[in-house]
Design an enzyme around this catalytic site. Structure first.
Site, PDB file in Angstrom:
ATOM      1  N   THR A 119      17.750  39.487   3.863  1.00  0.00           N
ATOM      2  CA  THR A 119      16.303  38.926   4.512  1.00  0.00           C
ATOM      3  C   THR A 119      16.457  38.161   5.826  1.00  0.00           C
ATOM      4  OG1 THR A 119      15.277  39.765   2.753  1.00  0.00           O
ATOM      5  CG2 THR A 119      13.726  38.849   4.049  1.00  0.00           C
TER       6      THR A 119
ATOM      7  N   LEU B 126      15.085  46.478  -3.007  1.00  0.00           N
ATOM      8  CA  LEU B 126      15.168  46.596  -4.515  1.00  0.00           C
ATOM      9  C   LEU B 126      14.734  45.428  -5.323  1.00  0.00           C
ATOM     10  CD1 LEU B 126      17.533  44.218  -5.592  1.00  0.00           C
ATOM     11  CD2 LEU B 126      19.118  46.007  -4.600  1.00  0.00           C
TER      12      LEU B 126
ATOM     13  N   GLU C 282      14.715  42.844  -8.714  1.00  0.00           N
ATOM     14  CA  GLU C 282      15.421  42.738  -9.957  1.00  0.00           C
ATOM     15  C   GLU C 282      14.987  43.321 -11.274  1.00  0.00           C
ATOM     16  OE1 GLU C 282      16.137  38.479  -9.785  1.00  0.00           O
ATOM     17  OE2 GLU C 282      16.997  38.429  -7.629  1.00  0.00           O
TER      18      GLU C 282
ATOM     19  N   PHE D   8       0.835  46.024  -7.914  1.00  0.00           N
ATOM     20  CA  PHE D   8       0.629  44.624  -7.498  1.00  0.00           C
ATOM     21  C   PHE D   8      -1.050  44.133  -7.616  1.00  0.00           C
ATOM     22  CE2 PHE D   8       4.882  44.802  -6.566  1.00  0.00           C
ATOM     23  CZ  PHE D   8       5.301  43.720  -6.783  1.00  0.00           C
TER      24      PHE D   8
ATOM     25  N   CYS E 142      12.305  35.794  -3.504  1.00  0.00           N
ATOM     26  CA  CYS E 142      11.876  36.466  -2.337  1.00  0.00           C
ATOM     27  C   CYS E 142      10.435  36.237  -1.739  1.00  0.00           C
ATOM     28  CB  CYS E 142      11.987  37.848  -2.461  1.00  0.00           C
ATOM     29  SG  CYS E 142      13.935  38.593  -2.434  1.00  0.00           S
TER      30      CYS E 142
HETATM   31  N1  LIG Z   1      17.338  39.033  -5.238  1.00  0.00           N
HETATM   32  C1  LIG Z   1      16.605  40.146  -4.745  1.00  0.00           C
HETATM   33  O1  LIG Z   1      15.739  40.857  -5.531  1.00  0.00           O
HETATM   34  C2  LIG Z   1      16.366  40.631  -3.400  1.00  0.00           C
HETATM   35  C3  LIG Z   1      15.726  41.727  -2.863  1.00  0.00           C
HETATM   36  C4  LIG Z   1      15.929  42.171  -1.621  1.00  0.00           C
HETATM   37  C5  LIG Z   1      16.369  41.361  -0.717  1.00  0.00           C
HETATM   38  N2  LIG Z   1      17.071  40.127  -0.909  1.00  0.00           N
HETATM   39  C6  LIG Z   1      17.310  39.489   0.119  1.00  0.00           C
HETATM   40  O2  LIG Z   1      19.115  39.713  -0.123  1.00  0.00           O
HETATM   41  C7  LIG Z   1      19.797  38.354   0.278  1.00  0.00           C
HETATM   42  C8  LIG Z   1      20.604  38.131  -0.786  1.00  0.00           C
HETATM   43  O3  LIG Z   1      19.964  37.761  -1.835  1.00  0.00           O
HETATM   44  P1  LIG Z   1      20.469  37.845  -3.318  1.00  0.00           P
HETATM   45  O4  LIG Z   1      19.389  37.338  -4.345  1.00  0.00           O
HETATM   46  O5  LIG Z   1      21.271  38.724  -3.548  1.00  0.00           O
HETATM   47  O6  LIG Z   1      21.209  36.338  -3.241  1.00  0.00           O
HETATM   48  P2  LIG Z   1      22.487  35.684  -4.073  1.00  0.00           P
HETATM   49  O7  LIG Z   1      22.154  34.158  -4.050  1.00  0.00           O
HETATM   50  O8  LIG Z   1      22.282  36.157  -5.435  1.00  0.00           O
HETATM   51  O9  LIG Z   1      23.662  36.169  -3.608  1.00  0.00           O
HETATM   52  C9  LIG Z   1      24.308  35.519  -2.352  1.00  0.00           C
HETATM   53  C10 LIG Z   1      25.894  35.457  -2.583  1.00  0.00           C
HETATM   54  O10 LIG Z   1      26.380  35.416  -1.166  1.00  0.00           O
HETATM   55  C11 LIG Z   1      27.667  34.423  -1.481  1.00  0.00           C
HETATM   56  N3  LIG Z   1      27.976  33.953  -0.136  1.00  0.00           N
HETATM   57  C12 LIG Z   1      27.058  32.994   0.385  1.00  0.00           C
HETATM   58  N4  LIG Z   1      27.768  32.677   1.735  1.00  0.00           N
HETATM   59  C13 LIG Z   1      28.749  33.338   1.860  1.00  0.00           C
HETATM   60  C14 LIG Z   1      29.969  33.542   2.836  1.00  0.00           C
HETATM   61  N5  LIG Z   1      29.768  32.667   3.734  1.00  0.00           N
HETATM   62  N6  LIG Z   1      30.962  34.379   2.652  1.00  0.00           N
HETATM   63  C15 LIG Z   1      31.054  35.046   1.249  1.00  0.00           C
HETATM   64  N7  LIG Z   1      30.069  35.001   0.306  1.00  0.00           N
HETATM   65  C16 LIG Z   1      29.026  34.104   0.675  1.00  0.00           C
HETATM   66  C17 LIG Z   1      27.097  33.370  -2.480  1.00  0.00           C
HETATM   67  O11 LIG Z   1      28.134  33.024  -2.899  1.00  0.00           O
HETATM   68  C18 LIG Z   1      26.280  34.596  -3.345  1.00  0.00           C
HETATM   69  O12 LIG Z   1      26.912  35.008  -4.323  1.00  0.00           O
HETATM   70  C19 LIG Z   1      18.652  37.378   0.478  1.00  0.00           C
HETATM   71  O13 LIG Z   1      18.479  37.539   2.014  1.00  0.00           O
HETATM   72  C20 LIG Z   1      17.561  38.023   0.139  1.00  0.00           C
HETATM   73  O14 LIG Z   1      16.308  37.401   0.390  1.00  0.00           O
HETATM   74  C21 LIG Z   1      17.138  39.837  -2.378  1.00  0.00           C
END
Ligand SMILES: NC(=O)c1ccc[n+]([C@@H]2O[C@H](COP(=O)([O-])OP(=O)(O)OC[C@H]3O[C@@H](n4cnc5c(N)ncnc54)[C@H](O)[C@@H]3O)[C@@H](O)[C@H]2O)c1
Length: 436
Positions: free
Chosen positions: A122, A153, A155, A252, A263
């Site tokens: 995001t 998605l 969690e 919601f 998020c």
């Molecule tokens: N978690 C959710 O439910 C969800 C849902 C929709 C969108 N998002 C968005 O998706 C994105 C990721 O969220 P998340 O919850 O999966 O984050 P997260 O923190 O669980 O995972 C991010 C991963 O990226 C890795 N990382 C960071 N920099 C890196 C690099 N330079 N090279 C390789 N690996 C690297 C980290 O080690 C980590 O494992 C965010 O922008 C979030 O807003 C999350």
């Protein structure tokens, strides 16, 4: 198709596993070597229902690989997803884009000709343009495209949400990228889920506008719940009554402890900052964010008022919602420290939160089951709506507590049941059942 995914967290891992299950060959990359080592040993670093078996299946089919050798993987990749974190900056309310820009630099140094970079994280409006600038600064002789493809998605139901999305949003006008994306999401397109192609900026904003709208509904129903408590109305009936209006819909509208997670809070803050940057103030959203903070603080006061200082409080559930181990911006992180500061002894049980070193909870006692938390406590507080809590033997709970007081911020029990069991029962937006 061969696909690389940078970032193997909640989004990157689920995306990688689901795309491998659809028949693509996927390399999940992460700079966290410990996480990659776990995955290569068959351990799942996060709690997400169904993820473990799907990982095993696709490792077995040789569709799914994990590595922290990012440079060498990128050198061989023509399709790269970026799914790294975009948390709030430590010193402002802007999104911290350092993880995104470090990926852009890494890609820029190892770019293959004709590569498509798909940003699933995001990111604030305009970020794809900046990523493109970074990559093109060292690659003026190569073709590449940066596509926005935000993820929606949730969690706890992430695999189902990825496989059966309400919609897929794609920001690109490049014909080749459009065909490539249609190939990547063939399984979803065949099942007739809508796929919307738009500009990159619209795609980036759709994600923020969606999360902010949902956050707004939560705060709205919470404020209606406050009024219900004052006048003796029932917020569940209000939500049902308004939710049947097709223009509003039923989702919601559950009153509770306020929104948390990785998020909504950070995305709402980041959209407010984008509004400031482009001189289009997001006043409504500002009220939503402030209202959420106030709510979390008021909930601790409410517990203290009910139970009094220097008592024993048992907490059931500390993650930001059920069916996840994610603690990011969970309401518990602001409620529990306030209880501890007021001299209340706190014991905690959560089915999945494993981070017993959480510094906000220093001084609280972790238990391995809900009954041990209830034992000798003066008040039991339900913060997360795990199914396990709905099935509790409440007669037993009543017998082992010092006083039968339950504060339920998720409304998991019916008022009649609690009245029959003779509990003092406080919930959200409903009348209080008082035994005195
Ligand atoms: N978690 C959710 O439910 C969800 C849902 C929709 C969108 N998002 C968005 O998706 C994105 C990721 O969220 P998340 O919850 O999966 O984050 P997260 O923190 O669980 O995972 C991010 C991963 O990226 C890795 N990382 C960071 N920099 C890196 C690099 N330079 N090279 C390789 N690996 C690297 C980290 O080690 C980590 O494992 C965010 O922008 C979030 O807003 C999350």
């Amino acid at each position: 198709m061969n696909i690389s995914i940078i970032g193997s967290g909640y989004v990157g891992l689920v995306t990688g596993v689901c795309l491998s299950d659809a028949g693509h060959t996927v390399m999940c990359l992460d700079k966290d070597k410990g996480k990659i080592a776990k995955l290569n040993n068959g351990e799942i670093p996060i709690f997400e229902p169904g993820l473990g078996s799907l990982i095993q299946k696709n490792i077995g089919k040789k569709n799914l690989f994990f590595s922290s050798e990012i440079k060498s993987s990128l050198k061989e990749s023509k399709v790269i997803f970026i799914a790294v974190g975009t948390p709030t900056s430590p010193d402002s309310d802007h999104a911290d884009l350092s993880q995104i820009y470090s990926c852009a630099e890494e890609i820029s140094n190892n770019l293959q000709d004709d590569c498509t970079i798909i940003i699933k994280s995001t990111v604030p409006v305009g970020t794809c343009d900046k990523v493109e600038e970074i990559i093109s600064s060292k690659n003026s002789n190569k073709n590449f495209d940066v596509v926005s493809n935000p993820e929606f998605l949730r969690e706890g139901s992430a695999i189902n949400d990825f496989e059966n999305p309400d919609r897929i949003i794609v920001g690109t006008t490049n014909k080749k990228s459009i065909d490539l994306i249609k190939d990547i999401y063939k399984r979803q397109i065949d099942k007739k889920y809508p796929i919307i192609f738009t500009s990159r900026k619209s795609s980036e904003l759709i994600k923020y506008a969606g999360n902010s709208m949902l956050a707004m509904r939560i705060i709205f129903i919470n404020e209606i719940a406050d009024l219900c408590e004052k006048v003796g109305a029932d917020v569940g009936d209000i939500a049902h009554g308004i939710g049947l209006d097709k223009r509003i819909g039923p989702h919601f509208l559950s009153a509770g402890p306020g929104f948390g997670g990785s998020c909504f809070p950070k995305d709402a803050r980041a959209l407010i900052e984008s509004g400031k940057e482009y001189k289009a103030p997001q006043n409504l959203l500002k009220a939503v964010v402030d209202g959420n903070e106030r709510r979390k603080s008021n909930l601790a006061d409410r517990i203290i008022n009910i139970v009094g200082a220097k008592k024993r409080v048992g907490i059931l559930g500390v993650t930001f919602k059920a069916n996840t181990d994610d603690m990011r911006e969970a309401p518990s992180l602001s409620i529990i420290p306030k209880l501890l500061d007021n001299g209340i002894s706190v014991s905690i049980y959560d089915p999945e939160a494993g981070q017993q070193e959480i510094e906000e909870f220093y001084g609280a006692e972790w238990k391995s089951d809900p009954y041990s938390v209830a034992e000798n406590s003066d008040c039991l507080v339900i913060l997360t709506e795990w199914d396990e809590f709905k099935e509790l033997d409440l007669k037993k709970i009543k017998d082992i507590m010092s006083q039968p007081i339950i504060v339920d911020f998720r409304n998991i029990f019916s008022l009649n049941k609690m009245k029959d069991l003779n509990f003092e029962y406080h919930s959200v937006g409903r009348c209080t059942i008082n035994t005195k």
